[in-house]
Design an enzyme around this catalytic site. Structure first.
Site, short mmCIF file in Angstrom:
data_model
loop_
_atom_site.label_atom_id
_atom_site.label_comp_id
_atom_site.label_asym_id
_atom_site.label_seq_id
_atom_site.Cartn_x
_atom_site.Cartn_y
_atom_site.Cartn_z
N ASP A 43 0.84 -1.20 0.00
CA ASP A 43 0.00 0.00 0.00
C ASP A 43 0.88 1.25 0.00
OD1 ASP A 43 -2.99 1.02 0.73
OD2 ASP A 43 -1.48 2.28 1.69
N TYR A 48 3.06 9.75 -0.73
CA TYR A 48 4.11 9.23 0.16
C TYR A 48 5.52 9.46 -0.42
CZ TYR A 48 0.21 6.59 2.28
OH TYR A 48 -0.97 6.21 2.85
N LYS A 73 -2.45 5.65 -4.57
CA LYS A 73 -3.56 6.59 -4.33
C LYS A 73 -3.37 7.90 -5.07
CE LYS A 73 -3.67 4.71 0.36
NZ LYS A 73 -2.25 4.54 0.72
N HIS A 107 -7.40 9.46 -2.48
CA HIS A 107 -6.79 9.53 -1.14
C HIS A 107 -7.62 10.35 -0.16
CE1 HIS A 107 -2.48 9.33 0.70
NE2 HIS A 107 -3.38 9.25 1.65
P1 NAP Z 1 0.54 1.86 11.91
O1 NAP Z 1 0.70 0.68 11.01
O2 NAP Z 1 -0.65 2.00 12.78
O3 NAP Z 1 1.81 1.95 12.90
C1 NAP Z 1 3.13 1.96 12.46
C2 NAP Z 1 4.01 2.15 13.69
O4 NAP Z 1 3.98 0.99 14.51
C3 NAP Z 1 5.45 2.37 13.31
O5 NAP Z 1 5.98 3.33 14.22
C4 NAP Z 1 6.11 1.02 13.58
O6 NAP Z 1 7.45 1.18 13.94
C5 NAP Z 1 5.30 0.48 14.72
N1 NAP Z 1 5.21 -0.99 14.73
C6 NAP Z 1 4.90 -1.78 13.67
N2 NAP Z 1 4.82 -3.07 14.05
C7 NAP Z 1 5.09 -3.09 15.38
C8 NAP Z 1 5.18 -4.14 16.33
N3 NAP Z 1 4.93 -5.41 15.99
N4 NAP Z 1 5.49 -3.81 17.61
C9 NAP Z 1 5.74 -2.52 17.96
N5 NAP Z 1 5.68 -1.49 17.10
C10 NAP Z 1 5.37 -1.77 15.80
O7 NAP Z 1 0.71 3.24 11.10
P2 NAP Z 1 0.53 3.79 9.63
O8 NAP Z 1 1.80 3.53 8.87
O9 NAP Z 1 0.08 5.18 9.75
O10 NAP Z 1 -0.65 2.95 8.98
C11 NAP Z 1 -0.47 1.79 8.20
C12 NAP Z 1 -0.58 2.09 6.70
O11 NAP Z 1 -1.87 2.64 6.40
C13 NAP Z 1 0.38 3.17 6.18
O12 NAP Z 1 1.70 2.73 6.07
C14 NAP Z 1 -0.27 3.53 4.87
O13 NAP Z 1 0.02 2.58 3.87
C15 NAP Z 1 -1.75 3.51 5.27
N6 NAP Z 1 -2.27 4.86 5.64
C16 NAP Z 1 -3.22 5.42 4.85
C17 NAP Z 1 -3.75 6.67 5.16
C18 NAP Z 1 -4.80 7.26 4.29
O14 NAP Z 1 -5.12 8.46 4.44
N7 NAP Z 1 -5.38 6.51 3.38
C19 NAP Z 1 -3.31 7.36 6.30
C20 NAP Z 1 -2.32 6.77 7.10
C21 NAP Z 1 -1.83 5.51 6.76
P3 NAP Z 1 8.66 0.46 13.11
O15 NAP Z 1 8.49 0.85 11.67
O16 NAP Z 1 9.89 1.02 13.74
O17 NAP Z 1 8.49 -1.02 13.34
#
Ligand code: NAP
Length: 283
Positions: A43, A48, A73, A107
């Protein structure tokens, strides 16, 4: 890997890898490692700034294209939205080095949403985007789009985690055949998610981490999830969530954590609407 079937028959893995906030120079390695760990859904987004690196990792991994499910997106476009959407899509495709994407998402629910959606419908009909969908659409905007256009979005990717569960949104999306996809499945660790005692207790009962419980709970709710990690051990941990099941009582205990409030941004907040609507990507 479990899959869901989208409203146009396309199969989508229930768990994927998100690359938001991974700097472009780290993304190729992270995506390569994620693919090695078994992830097949990637994704990314024009916003990004790492589509080229995702494309390089896909080529380096050498996995047959048909085994991958690649989402990118569209950012908010200036008028004329239809022409600019096509141009933005072509730029994403070129950066990714692909001849089609599996899922193309709008998006943000802003700008000339109708013009952008018509262009996305055309890309879908031409087979360049196997499915089209949206992100960050609240039910009012989603229904407006559904009722006044031809193609119903296959997916709505919205903030969803244990503290903001979106059950009413999910009920509505189910009714209209829109697959619920979570972003921020860990709330990026906000609100003490990774040390939450309820999740920790459930994890102990299964020999699993808090992160694994948070993902398993989403998957059992039939919410597609795309955790982000740059750490190979955590990538593997987050992928290892198919050998245990939360009980009804455990599902209920997690349900009680819902606050019904965003931990990030509210797409109904006028200041946020203004900020997102004015933002443009270069190139
Ligand atoms: P998330 O997946 O909720 O959290 C990522 C955070 O959690 C990072 O700091 C990561 O650190 C940590 N983490 C991951 N696995 C872990 C584990 N097993 N134990 C402890 N910490 C852990 O955040 P997100 O990246 O915002 O959301 C996921 C995806 O959703 C994004 O990458 C993106 O593709 C998508 N997204 C879309 C939108 C939208 O508007 N459509 C908005 C936000 C996000 P490390 O990397 O250091 O492991």
């Amino acid at each position: 890997m479990q899959h869901v079937t989208l409203n146009n028959g396309l199969r989508m893995p229930v768990l994927g890898f998100g690359v938001y906030q991974i700097p472009a120079e780290q993304t190729e390695r992270a995506v390569f490692e994620a693919l090695a760990a078994g992830y097949r859904l990637l994704d990314t987004a024009a916003a990004y700034g790492n589509e080229e690196a995702v494309g390089r990792a896909i080529r380096a991994a050498g996995i047959p294209r048909e085994e991958l499910f690649v989402t990118t997106k569209l950012w908010v476009q200036d008028a004329p939205a239809e022409a600019n959407t096509r141009r933005a899509f072509e730029t994403s495709l070129r950066k990714l080095g692909l001849d089609h994407v599996d899922l193309y998402l709008m998006h943000q629910p802003f700008g000339d949403v109708y013009g952008q959606w018509r262009a996305m419908e055309a890309l879908n009909r031409e087979g360049l985007a196997k499915a089209v969908g949206v992100a960050n659409f609240h039910p009012d905007r989603l229904l407006d789009l559904i009722f006044n256009n031809e193609i119903t979005p296959a997916v709505n990717q919205i903030e969803t985690h244990v503290f903001y569960q979106r059950t009413a949104d999910q009920d509505l999306m189910r009714r209209y055949g829109v697959q619920h996809q979570s972003w921020g499945g860990f709330a990026e660790g906000r609100n003490g998610l990774f040390t939450n005692p309820v999740l920790a207790r459930i994890g102990e009962a299964h020999g699993k981490s808090v992160a694994q419980v948070a993902l398993r709970w989403l998957i059992q709710r039939e919410v597609v999830t795309i955790p982000k990690s740059v750490n190979p051990d955590r990538m593997a941990q987050n992928f290892d969530v198919f050998d245990f099941e939360l009980t009804d009582d455990q599902m209920a205990a997690v349900a009680a954590l819902d606050t019904g409030e965003t931990l990030f941004f509210d797409h109904h907040d006028p200041e946020m609407v203004a900020w997102l609507s004015k933002r443009r990507l270069d190139g």
